[in-house]
Motif scaffolding. Structure first.
Motif, mmCIF file in Angstrom:
data_model
loop_
_atom_site.group_PDB
_atom_site.id
_atom_site.type_symbol
_atom_site.label_atom_id
_atom_site.label_comp_id
_atom_site.label_asym_id
_atom_site.label_seq_id
_atom_site.Cartn_x
_atom_site.Cartn_y
_atom_site.Cartn_z
ATOM 1 N N ALA A 192 0.826 -1.208 0.000
ATOM 2 C CA ALA A 192 0.000 0.000 0.000
ATOM 3 C C ALA A 192 0.859 1.258 0.000
ATOM 4 O O ALA A 192 0.599 2.194 -0.765
ATOM 5 N N LEU A 193 1.896 1.285 0.837
ATOM 6 C CA LEU A 193 2.753 2.472 0.887
ATOM 7 C C LEU A 193 3.493 2.691 -0.428
ATOM 8 O O LEU A 193 3.618 3.839 -0.889
ATOM 9 N N ASN A 246 -0.343 10.359 -0.639
ATOM 10 C CA ASN A 246 0.656 10.521 -1.694
ATOM 11 C C ASN A 246 1.724 11.525 -1.255
ATOM 12 O O ASN A 246 2.918 11.296 -1.461
ATOM 13 N N ALA A 247 1.306 12.603 -0.608
ATOM 14 C CA ALA A 247 2.264 13.603 -0.126
ATOM 15 C C ALA A 247 3.072 13.083 1.060
ATOM 16 O O ALA A 247 4.283 13.308 1.145
ATOM 17 N N MET A 248 2.419 12.366 1.974
ATOM 18 C CA MET A 248 3.098 11.881 3.184
ATOM 19 C C MET A 248 4.210 10.883 2.866
ATOM 20 O O MET A 248 5.235 10.869 3.531
ATOM 21 N N VAL A 249 4.010 10.039 1.880
ATOM 22 C CA VAL A 249 4.998 8.981 1.600
ATOM 23 C C VAL A 249 6.024 9.382 0.538
ATOM 24 O O VAL A 249 6.978 8.643 0.313
ATOM 25 N N ASP A 263 12.638 3.145 0.577
ATOM 26 C CA ASP A 263 12.149 1.765 0.652
ATOM 27 C C ASP A 263 12.361 1.203 2.059
ATOM 28 O O ASP A 263 11.512 0.484 2.579
ATOM 29 N N LYS A 264 13.480 1.552 2.681
ATOM 30 C CA LYS A 264 13.771 1.073 4.044
ATOM 31 C C LYS A 264 12.787 1.678 5.030
ATOM 32 O O LYS A 264 12.319 0.991 5.942
ATOM 33 N N ASN A 314 10.340 -0.426 7.420
ATOM 34 C CA ASN A 314 10.357 -0.232 8.863
ATOM 35 C C ASN A 314 8.979 0.144 9.403
ATOM 36 O O ASN A 314 8.550 -0.375 10.440
ATOM 37 N N LEU A 315 8.282 1.035 8.714
ATOM 38 C CA LEU A 315 6.928 1.403 9.141
ATOM 39 C C LEU A 315 5.997 0.203 9.098
ATOM 40 O O LEU A 315 5.203 -0.016 10.026
ATOM 41 N N ALA A 316 6.092 -0.581 8.050
ATOM 42 C CA ALA A 316 5.248 -1.770 7.929
ATOM 43 C C ALA A 316 5.548 -2.765 9.041
ATOM 44 O O ALA A 316 4.627 -3.363 9.622
ATOM 45 N N ALA A 317 6.814 -2.942 9.365
ATOM 46 C CA ALA A 317 7.191 -3.854 10.457
ATOM 47 C C ALA A 317 6.622 -3.353 11.774
ATOM 48 O O ALA A 317 6.086 -4.139 12.570
#
Length: 104
Positions: free
Chosen positions: A62-63, A77-80, A85-86, A90-93
């Motif tokens: 999603a990100l 879209n602006a936030m990401v 990629d790291k 990390n956020l997903a983890a």
């Protein structure tokens, strides 16, 4: 012998690509997410999704889709846009490590 070594190298490199992100680094980066998605990944606003306990692979996908514009949401879209990629890994983890039932 060389073929076996190449196969082992490919397996190792594939494993590295599938490695999970760093939960602690994700927690540090998550401050930018908390105003919408809540301090523990549970949103107080019904239109913003809860992130706590989501599957890590889903969050990564999603990100990346928000970042490359495949998935459209002006805020996301602006936030990401500036995430590496790291950072995404990390956020997903981090968010996948949170348990929705324990965040009240």
């Amino acid at each position: 012998m060389v073929v076996g070594g190449v196969a082992a190298l490919l397996l190792l490199s594939g494993s590295a690509a599938m490695a999970a992100g760093d939960i602690a680094a994700g927690r540090a980066k998550a401050a930018m997410c908390m105003s919408c998605h809540g301090a523990q990944g549970i949103s107080a606003v019904p239109t913003y999704p809860n992130l706590a306990g989501q599957k890590e692979a889903y969050l990564v996908k999603a990100l990346h889709e928000f970042k490359d514009g495949t998935r459209k949401n002006a805020t996301m879209n602006a936030m990401v846009a500036s995430l590496s990629d790291k950072d995404i890994d990390n956020l997903a983890a981090y968010f996948s490590s949170l348990k929705p039932g324990n965040c009240k």
